[in-house]
Design a protein around this motif. Sequence first.
Motif, short mmCIF file in Angstrom:
data_model
loop_
_atom_site.label_atom_id
_atom_site.label_comp_id
_atom_site.label_asym_id
_atom_site.label_seq_id
_atom_site.Cartn_x
_atom_site.Cartn_y
_atom_site.Cartn_z
N ASP A 124 0.68 -1.38 0.06
CA ASP A 124 -0.10 -0.18 -0.25
C ASP A 124 1.00 1.36 -0.06
N LEU A 125 2.04 1.25 0.76
CA LEU A 125 2.82 2.14 0.63
C LEU A 125 3.38 2.70 -0.75
N GLN A 126 3.76 1.56 -1.51
CA GLN A 126 4.11 1.63 -2.69
C GLN A 126 3.16 2.29 -3.68
N LEU A 127 1.81 1.86 -3.54
CA LEU A 127 0.69 2.31 -4.11
C LEU A 127 0.40 4.02 -3.82
N ALA A 128 1.11 4.24 -2.47
CA ALA A 128 0.91 5.84 -2.33
C ALA A 128 2.03 6.72 -3.04
N GLY A 129 2.80 5.81 -3.78
CA GLY A 129 3.94 6.66 -4.26
C GLY A 129 5.18 6.73 -3.92
N VAL A 130 5.47 5.98 -2.71
CA VAL A 130 6.69 5.70 -2.05
C VAL A 130 7.54 4.60 -2.64
N GLU A 131 8.83 4.96 -3.29
CA GLU A 131 9.67 4.02 -3.87
C GLU A 131 10.89 3.85 -3.10
N ASP A 132 11.48 5.30 -2.69
CA ASP A 132 12.90 5.39 -2.23
C ASP A 132 12.71 6.17 -0.90
N ILE A 133 13.08 5.58 0.26
CA ILE A 133 12.92 6.13 1.52
C ILE A 133 14.46 6.58 1.93
#
Length: 466
Positions: A124-133
Motif C-alpha cells: 500500500d505504501l508503494q501504491l501511495a507513491g513511495v519507492e525510495d526512503i
Amino acid sequence: MRLLWVGLLLGIGTLVHAAVPEPVGELLRKNGIPAENVSVYVQRVDQPSPLVDHQSDRPMKTASTMKLLSTYAGLELLGPAYRWRTEVYHDGRLENGVLHGNLIIQGRGDPYLLAADMRAMLEDLQLAGVEDIRGDIVLDTRYFARRYHDAAEFDDKPHAPYNAVPNAFAVNIKSTSFHFLVEGGKLNIEADPELPEIHIHNQLNLVRGDCGDWKSRLQFVVEPLGDEVAVTFKGDYPSACRDKTLELNVLEDGPYAYGLFRSNWLSLGGKLRGGWRYGALPEDAQLLVAHDSQPLSEIIRTINKYSNNLMVRQLFLTMAAERVASPATEADGVHVVKAWLASKGLHFPELILENGSGLSRDEQITARHMAAFLLAAYASPVMPEYLSALPIPSVDGTMANRLRNSQARGSAHLKTGTINGVSALAGYVHDRRGRRWVAVIMVNDPKASASRAAQDALIDWVYQQP
C-alpha cells in the motif's frame, strides 16, 4: 404431604451433589491430590444456585483461565467490531517516488500484526507513491508505556514465545520459527522469517533413534550482538524426527520490526537509505497509509483457542489506553477491568490481576466468582462471540486432544490453564438434554498437572446430568 416428600428428596439430591462428584473425587485421590487443594463450581445457566459447590470461596491461582475475564471485558468495553489501527506517516516531502525525510510507523497495540500484514502495508505504501526512503524508519510505540521487564522472571525462559512482553508495535507475535530439516543425511536449520539480523550456528549432531521428546535433547544459546543476534544450537537431533519446528523469541522488538520491514521492502523493489530508531510522531507529519487489524471478535478466537499470552496482554493494555489514558500501563488495565466489573454489580474482593493473561504467580480469583462472570457473559449481548472463541473438546485449540472418548466431546466450550502447580478448566457445557451449564475446576497443588483426567471427568459428569 406428597409435595413435601418430593421437596425433601430434591433437597437431599442437591446436598448429595454439592460435594465433588464421585468420579472426579476418585481420580483426584488416585493421583494424590487432596480435595482441599481443589475448587469446583457447577451451575446451570437458568438456575439460581449451584449443583456443585466445593471450596468455591477459596481464592485460587488461575493460570490461563484468567484470559476468560480479560477477553469478556474486551468484548464489552471495546465491542466485537473493534479494530486496531497501525498508521504510517512521513515528516518530509515526497517527490517522484523519493521520500526526503523519515517514515514514521505509529503502533497502537495490534495483537496480531503478522509478517503478511507488514508486507500488505508496504505494498500500500508503494501504491501511495513511495519507492525510495532517504530517511530513517521511526517507530512510535508510545501508545503503551515502556517499562523494563525481565522476560525470564516468570520461569527463567526469556526466549519462550509465551514470555514475550507487550509493545505497541509488536510484529508477527514477536516470534521466529526455526525449522530443522533433514535431507540427504544432513541437518539444516532455517529461520522464518529469514532475517540477516539472525545468525544461526548449527552444532547439532544428527543421530539415530526414535524421535521422542526431541526438544529435550537439544540446547540453544542466544547471544545479542547489538541489533543482531546469534543463535547456537547444540546437542543431538534424531534423524527419525525428519522436519520439526521450534518457536523462539530471540530479537528485540525494534530490530525485529525493522528487519521485517526492510526485508519485505527490498523484496518489493523499494529502496532504503537510513536505519531505525524509536521516536515520537511529529504534529505536522502526513499520513500515507493505514492498516486495520481483524475485528476483536476474531482476535479473541486466537487468544482463547490457543491461549496466546502476548495477544491478551496487548488487549489488556488496549483497554487501558482506550478507557484511561495513553501511554497505558498494566495498572491502568487492572483499574479498567475492576471498574467494569463493579459497574455490572460484580464485586470480587479477592481478585488479583497483574497482566490479564494468567502468566503470573499472583493472579487469582475464586471459582464462585469465575462462574459469576461466566454467567454474566452468557446473559450478555456479546455471548455468541465469546462462546465461539473458546476451545471445543476433541475439536480444536488447547482442547483438541481432550475428552476424545467422552460423549461430551464437541459439546462444550472450555478454556484451559496450566502453570507449575496450577491446572484449571472453565467454561460452558451443553449437556445431553440440551441444557447449558457453567463449570469451573481449579487445582492448586504440586501435582496439579495430574488433575487433567479429573477435570475431564467433571465435564463428562455434567454432560450426563439426568
